[in-house]
Design an enzyme around this catalytic site. Sequence first.
Site, PDB file in Angstrom:
ATOM      1  N   THR A   1       0.837  -1.206   0.000  1.00 52.46           N
ATOM      2  CA  THR A   1       0.000   0.000   0.000  1.00 52.46           C
ATOM      3  C   THR A   1       0.878   1.264   0.000  1.00 52.46           C
ATOM      4  O   THR A   1       0.577   2.241  -0.687  1.00 52.46           O
ATOM      5  CB  THR A   1      -0.909   0.007   1.255  1.00 52.46           C
ATOM      6  OG1 THR A   1      -1.682  -1.181   1.227  1.00 52.46           O
ATOM      7  CG2 THR A   1      -1.821   1.216   1.278  1.00 52.46           C
TER       8      THR A   1
ATOM      9  N   HIS B   1       1.939   1.963  -3.418  1.00 52.47           N
ATOM     10  CA  HIS B   1       0.916   2.652  -4.232  1.00 52.47           C
ATOM     11  C   HIS B   1       0.942   4.156  -3.933  1.00 52.47           C
ATOM     12  O   HIS B   1       0.815   4.985  -4.837  1.00 52.47           O
ATOM     13  CB  HIS B   1      -0.486   2.107  -3.918  1.00 52.47           C
ATOM     14  CG  HIS B   1      -0.713   0.727  -4.454  1.00 52.47           C
ATOM     15  ND1 HIS B   1      -0.866   0.470  -5.798  1.00 52.47           N
ATOM     16  CD2 HIS B   1      -0.804  -0.477  -3.839  1.00 52.47           C
ATOM     17  CE1 HIS B   1      -1.050  -0.831  -5.977  1.00 52.47           C
ATOM     18  NE2 HIS B   1      -1.008  -1.427  -4.795  1.00 52.47           N
TER      19      HIS B   1
END
Length: 341
Positions: free
Chosen positions: A40, A43
């Site tokens: 995450t 990202h």
Amino acid sequence: MKVLAKTHAKQGIWMSEENYPECGHNDVIIKIRKTAICGTDMHIYNWDDWAQKTIPVPMTVGHEFVGEIAQIGEEVTGFTIGDRVSGEGHITCGQCRNCRAGRRHLCRQTQGVGVNRTGAFAEYVAIPASNAFKIPSNISDDLAAIFDPFGNATHTALSFDLVGEDVLITGAGPIGAMAAAIAKHSGARNVVITDINDYRLELARKMGATRTVNVEKESLRDIMTELGMLEGFDVGLEMSGNGMAFQSLLECMNHGGKVAMLGIPNKDTNVDWNQIIFKGLVIKGIYGREMYETWYKMVAMLQSGLDLSPIITHQYSIEEFQQGFDAMASGQSGKVILNWC
Ligand code: NAD
Ligand code: ZN
């Protein structure tokens, strides 16, 4: 205090300064020792479409951590200054039906530390005391720092009975590799794991997978024949987020097989429903960790001999954060730890 934050709406992450956090009545403040970089965070680092829609700027990111209790809110009981803790990064509302029934992982209003609220890539982070989890002294700081993704692997892998079962894991990222170790530890027979990255498959082999398969070089069907698996896999764990991997998983399941899905496919992924219907497959979606059953299981598995140590492949000081993010981006890594002290 020093933080690692998204301070510009473009690719990258930057060291920055922020105020020491406020300690609410029900909060604890944790002095961070170690953090780990999650997919995450990559990202957010890459500033992809999801991150642009989700992450406010500026924002301190990070949600995989271990540290020690530095301050305790007025209403909090059960913690002492200096307690070593990791923390559940999903902050749930406490008001909805699922929360009130003890199914907090199904809360409709989950907020993510380092995603929707200020994160743990910081000298100090504040979280509700009920989200802090004390780490027994025989578990290392390094492993405690990765309880969040270890918890994803645990929640997914232990969704179905694995004793004596043949398990297929698609995706040998850090979570898939940890799931292989958990499946083997829990009594599975064959644990077959697929990827297209040989470095990661080698890591999964070290973690206990009985057979690794690079699907660009070998066919899963041939491997099943080699292993004498004439009927198919009993349990499937989808941990790649790749639509083709999911399709091949469905095709290789035995009738009545059970599939737990952690990987996040993109929204135009096709699903062959015939595989699911005519095989009578059971499919379960997984989000985060069960609060706090998963956390107790993680401790118990480590204390009963589960060895996750190969998954930590890189260590950097927080000043070297860029090297840490580069290592993650290379695909030639397991978990990458950033040390704050
Ligand atoms: P990761 O991206 O590091 O690992 C995914 C792996 O899948 C990579 O090693 C990649 O090479 C591999 N892969 C790509 N194409 C493949 C194919 N065709 N067949 C087999 N493998 C293939 O991710 P991770 O951190 O290990 O997380 C695993 C997945 O779980 C990701 O999709 C992530 O977004 C998701 N995730 C979900 C939750 C949740 O709560 N549901 C939480 C954390 C992560
Ligand atoms: Zn809730």
